[in-house]
Design a protein around this motif. Structure first.
Motif, PDB file in Angstrom:
ATOM      1  N   GLY A 117       0.798  -1.217   0.000  1.00  0.00           N
ATOM      2  CA  GLY A 117       0.000   0.000   0.000  1.00  0.00           C
ATOM      3  C   GLY A 117       0.830   1.265   0.000  1.00  0.00           C
ATOM      4  N   ASN A 118       2.144   1.121  -0.225  1.00  0.00           N
ATOM      5  CA  ASN A 118       3.077   2.261  -0.289  1.00  0.00           C
ATOM      6  C   ASN A 118       3.106   3.083   1.006  1.00  0.00           C
ATOM      7  N   GLU A 119       3.040   2.366   2.144  1.00  0.00           N
ATOM      8  CA  GLU A 119       3.102   3.072   3.432  1.00  0.00           C
ATOM      9  C   GLU A 119       4.490   3.004   4.068  1.00  0.00           C
ATOM     10  N   TRP A 120       5.338   2.094   3.638  1.00  0.00           N
ATOM     11  CA  TRP A 120       6.743   2.100   4.062  1.00  0.00           C
ATOM     12  C   TRP A 120       7.608   1.646   2.892  1.00  0.00           C
ATOM     13  N   PHE A 121       8.882   2.052   2.948  1.00  0.00           N
ATOM     14  CA  PHE A 121       9.803   1.776   1.847  1.00  0.00           C
ATOM     15  C   PHE A 121      11.158   1.373   2.412  1.00  0.00           C
ATOM     16  N   ALA A 122      11.705   0.269   1.928  1.00  0.00           N
ATOM     17  CA  ALA A 122      13.063  -0.113   2.324  1.00  0.00           C
ATOM     18  C   ALA A 122      14.053   0.869   1.714  1.00  0.00           C
ATOM     19  N   LEU A 123      15.110   1.175   2.476  1.00  0.00           N
ATOM     20  CA  LEU A 123      16.132   2.118   2.012  1.00  0.00           C
ATOM     21  C   LEU A 123      17.519   1.492   1.931  1.00  0.00           C
ATOM     22  N   SER A 124      17.763   0.437   2.705  1.00  0.00           N
ATOM     23  CA  SER A 124      19.035  -0.277   2.651  1.00  0.00           C
ATOM     24  C   SER A 124      18.794  -1.697   3.146  1.00  0.00           C
ATOM     25  N   MET A 125      19.731  -2.587   2.833  1.00  0.00           N
ATOM     26  CA  MET A 125      19.559  -3.999   3.169  1.00  0.00           C
ATOM     27  C   MET A 125      20.788  -4.545   3.875  1.00  0.00           C
ATOM     28  N   ARG A 126      20.568  -5.573   4.678  1.00  0.00           N
ATOM     29  CA  ARG A 126      21.648  -6.392   5.224  1.00  0.00           C
ATOM     30  C   ARG A 126      21.248  -7.846   5.010  1.00  0.00           C
ATOM     31  N   ALA A 127      22.188  -8.651   4.548  1.00  0.00           N
ATOM     32  CA  ALA A 127      21.908 -10.060   4.257  1.00  0.00           C
ATOM     33  C   ALA A 127      22.279 -10.919   5.457  1.00  0.00           C
ATOM     34  N   ILE A 216      26.241 -17.890  11.737  1.00  0.00           N
ATOM     35  CA  ILE A 216      25.189 -17.194  11.005  1.00  0.00           C
ATOM     36  C   ILE A 216      25.158 -15.750  11.503  1.00  0.00           C
ATOM     37  N   ALA A 217      25.274 -14.801  10.578  1.00  0.00           N
ATOM     38  CA  ALA A 217      25.435 -13.413  10.999  1.00  0.00           C
ATOM     39  C   ALA A 217      25.035 -12.474   9.865  1.00  0.00           C
ATOM     40  N   ASN A 218      25.028 -11.175  10.155  1.00  0.00           N
ATOM     41  CA  ASN A 218      24.670 -10.178   9.154  1.00  0.00           C
ATOM     42  C   ASN A 218      25.887  -9.732   8.352  1.00  0.00           C
ATOM     43  N   SER A 219      25.616  -9.375   7.109  1.00  0.00           N
ATOM     44  CA  SER A 219      26.693  -9.025   6.177  1.00  0.00           C
ATOM     45  C   SER A 219      27.445  -7.772   6.570  1.00  0.00           C
ATOM     46  N   TYR A 220      26.767  -6.766   7.111  1.00  0.00           N
ATOM     47  CA  TYR A 220      27.444  -5.485   7.327  1.00  0.00           C
ATOM     48  C   TYR A 220      28.523  -5.561   8.389  1.00  0.00           C
ATOM     49  N   TYR A 221      28.427  -6.547   9.296  1.00  0.00           N
ATOM     50  CA  TYR A 221      29.474  -6.701  10.302  1.00  0.00           C
ATOM     51  C   TYR A 221      30.816  -7.058   9.652  1.00  0.00           C
ATOM     52  N   VAL A 222      30.767  -7.672   8.492  1.00  0.00           N
ATOM     53  CA  VAL A 222      32.002  -7.999   7.784  1.00  0.00           C
ATOM     54  C   VAL A 222      32.762  -6.713   7.458  1.00  0.00           C
ATOM     55  N   GLY A 223      32.044  -5.706   6.970  1.00  0.00           N
ATOM     56  CA  GLY A 223      32.666  -4.431   6.680  1.00  0.00           C
ATOM     57  C   GLY A 223      33.188  -3.745   7.927  1.00  0.00           C
ATOM     58  N   LEU A 224      32.396  -3.780   8.996  1.00  0.00           N
ATOM     59  CA  LEU A 224      32.816  -3.139  10.244  1.00  0.00           C
ATOM     60  C   LEU A 224      34.078  -3.786  10.801  1.00  0.00           C
ATOM     61  N   MET A 225      34.208  -5.108  10.641  1.00  0.00           N
ATOM     62  CA  MET A 225      35.392  -5.806  11.154  1.00  0.00           C
ATOM     63  C   MET A 225      36.589  -5.613  10.219  1.00  0.00           C
ATOM     64  N   ALA A 291      28.598   4.410   5.233  1.00  0.00           N
ATOM     65  CA  ALA A 291      28.372   4.653   6.655  1.00  0.00           C
ATOM     66  C   ALA A 291      28.278   3.366   7.460  1.00  0.00           C
ATOM     67  N   ASN A 292      27.681   2.319   6.863  1.00  0.00           N
ATOM     68  CA  ASN A 292      27.444   1.113   7.662  1.00  0.00           C
ATOM     69  C   ASN A 292      27.588  -0.179   6.872  1.00  0.00           C
ATOM     70  N   TYR A 293      28.172  -0.116   5.680  1.00  0.00           N
ATOM     71  CA  TYR A 293      28.422  -1.324   4.879  1.00  0.00           C
ATOM     72  C   TYR A 293      27.127  -2.075   4.576  1.00  0.00           C
ATOM     73  N   GLU A 294      26.069  -1.329   4.304  1.00  0.00           N
ATOM     74  CA  GLU A 294      24.793  -1.941   3.943  1.00  0.00           C
ATOM     75  C   GLU A 294      24.672  -2.042   2.427  1.00  0.00           C
ATOM     76  N   TYR A 295      23.813  -2.935   1.986  1.00  0.00           N
ATOM     77  CA  TYR A 295      23.514  -3.044   0.562  1.00  0.00           C
ATOM     78  C   TYR A 295      22.505  -1.966   0.169  1.00  0.00           C
ATOM     79  N   PRO A 296      22.681  -1.349  -0.997  1.00  0.00           N
ATOM     80  CA  PRO A 296      21.648  -0.428  -1.483  1.00  0.00           C
ATOM     81  C   PRO A 296      20.413  -1.206  -1.918  1.00  0.00           C
TER      82      PRO A 296
END
Length: 341
Positions: A117-127, A216-225, A291-296
């Motif tokens: 219903g176009n009430e929220w929109f994703a802006l970045s992703m983490r795998a 099992i973990a999130n992708s952005y932590y790889v960038g932070l480390m 800023a946080n190594y997230e996927y666009p």
């Protein structure tokens, strides 16, 4: 004063958060967000420089829904920004958002990563990925494989009730029925090298320490480390692992998102939509990665080199809204199998 810590910052000197709707200046927008200031501020500064619109920001560690509900129709909030799709859906279900028809947002954000219903929109992703010890002979894996007895005593993971994991388990239920999911969770629990707990980076730390072979973990932590942003010790953890993008047997890689919505009673609606549209621009999507190594979320937008080196992300096509409907049952299954015991 409320239990949660609220920090009010003005992105443009001389601006101030308005106390009630209808009193805001024409060229400002009021943002309520649960994201860390260090991640959000570069985006907001770029928006102000690009548009001249000041952003007045309320940083809320938690309690976003409660804050908005208590303010009611007099809330000055224009844009609501949160991490985890469940939090975005909660805002919609509490009738705290409004629909936005925008060709810019629809063109930039894949359909499965936004509200129908176009009430929220994703802006970045983490795998949700797999970390593996460098000497483990593995270059691909499915989420289903994680319950295979081959991995008995070899897996590390944080609490099954953590939102990162309940989201993954909810996604599993979108591909399998409840009985299959319960059996899978039981198998995954049997394969743990230690009690479920800690954080995602602890998985990499424990791989280096020889406690487990995969985590099992999130992708952005790889960038932070690996970037060294967390210090030399965490850099060593990041260098001790290789990263694999798992998929479901009949799908892709599970992702969770940060996203935003326009508040139901936004006094500066036009400026709010402008902010959302800016956040899916090439410039802003690049900042998310830096800023946080997230996927666009925007296809073709720049990805940080550390994250790009993991490999091509093929996002699972199941709509996030479908995954969220499984949250309660997934949480119940975690308790039923004693996952965190």
């Amino acid at each position: 004063m409320k239990a949660e810590t609220t920090v009010i910052r003005a992105i443009l000197a001389g601006t101030a958060l308005v106390a009630a709707a209808g009193t805001a200046a024409a060229q400002e927008v009021n943002l309520y967000t649960s994201r860390e200031p260090g991640l959000v501020e570069p985006l907001l500064q770029a928006f102000t420089e690009s548009t001249g619109i000041a952003v007045n920001t309320v940083f809320l560690k938690d309690g976003l829904v409660e804050r908005l509900a208590s303010e009611g129709e007099s809330s000055p909030a224009d844009v609501l920004m949160a991490v985890d799709v469940g939090n975005l859906v909660d805002l919609v279900e509490r009738d705290l958002t409004q629909p936005v028809e925008s060709e810019v947002l629809s063109a930039a954000i894949p359909e499965n990563l936004r509200d129908p219903g176009n009430e929220w929109f994703a802006l970045s992703m983490r795998a949700r990925v797999v970390y593996a010890a460098n000497d483990v002979e593995i270059d691909s894996i499915t989420y289903e494989d994680l319950a295979d007895p081959e991995w008995k005593g070899r897996i590390c993971i944080r609490s099954g009730q953590h939102p990162y994991n309940t989201a993954l388990f909810s996604a599993f239920m979108a591909h399998h029925d409840a009985a299959e999911t319960e059996a899978w969770l039981t198998g995954l629990k049997d394969n743990l090298a230690r009690k479920a707990g800690g954080g995602d980076r602890d998985g990499a730390k424990d791989i280096l320490g020889g406690i487990c072979d995969i985590a099992i973990a999130n992708s952005y932590y790889v960038g932070l480390m690996r970037s060294g942003r967390g210090g030399d010790e965490q850099k060593a953890w990041g260098e001790a692992i290789k990263v694999i993008l798992p998929t479901f047997e009949d799908g892709g890689t599970h992702v969770n998102v940060s996203g935003a919505a326009v508040a139901k009673n936004a006094p500066n609606r036009d400026q709010a939509v402008q902010l959302l549209e800016f956040l899916v621009s090439d410039e802003a999507q690049k900042i998310y990665g830096e800023a946080n190594y997230e996927y666009p979320v925007k296809p073709g937008a720049a990805i940080d080199p550390i994250i790009a080196s993991i490999g091509e992300l093929k996002v699972d096509p199941v709509p996030l809204t479908e995954i969220v409907t499984n949250r309660k049952q997934a949480s119940e299954l975690v308790d039923r199998v004693g996952f965190d015991n």
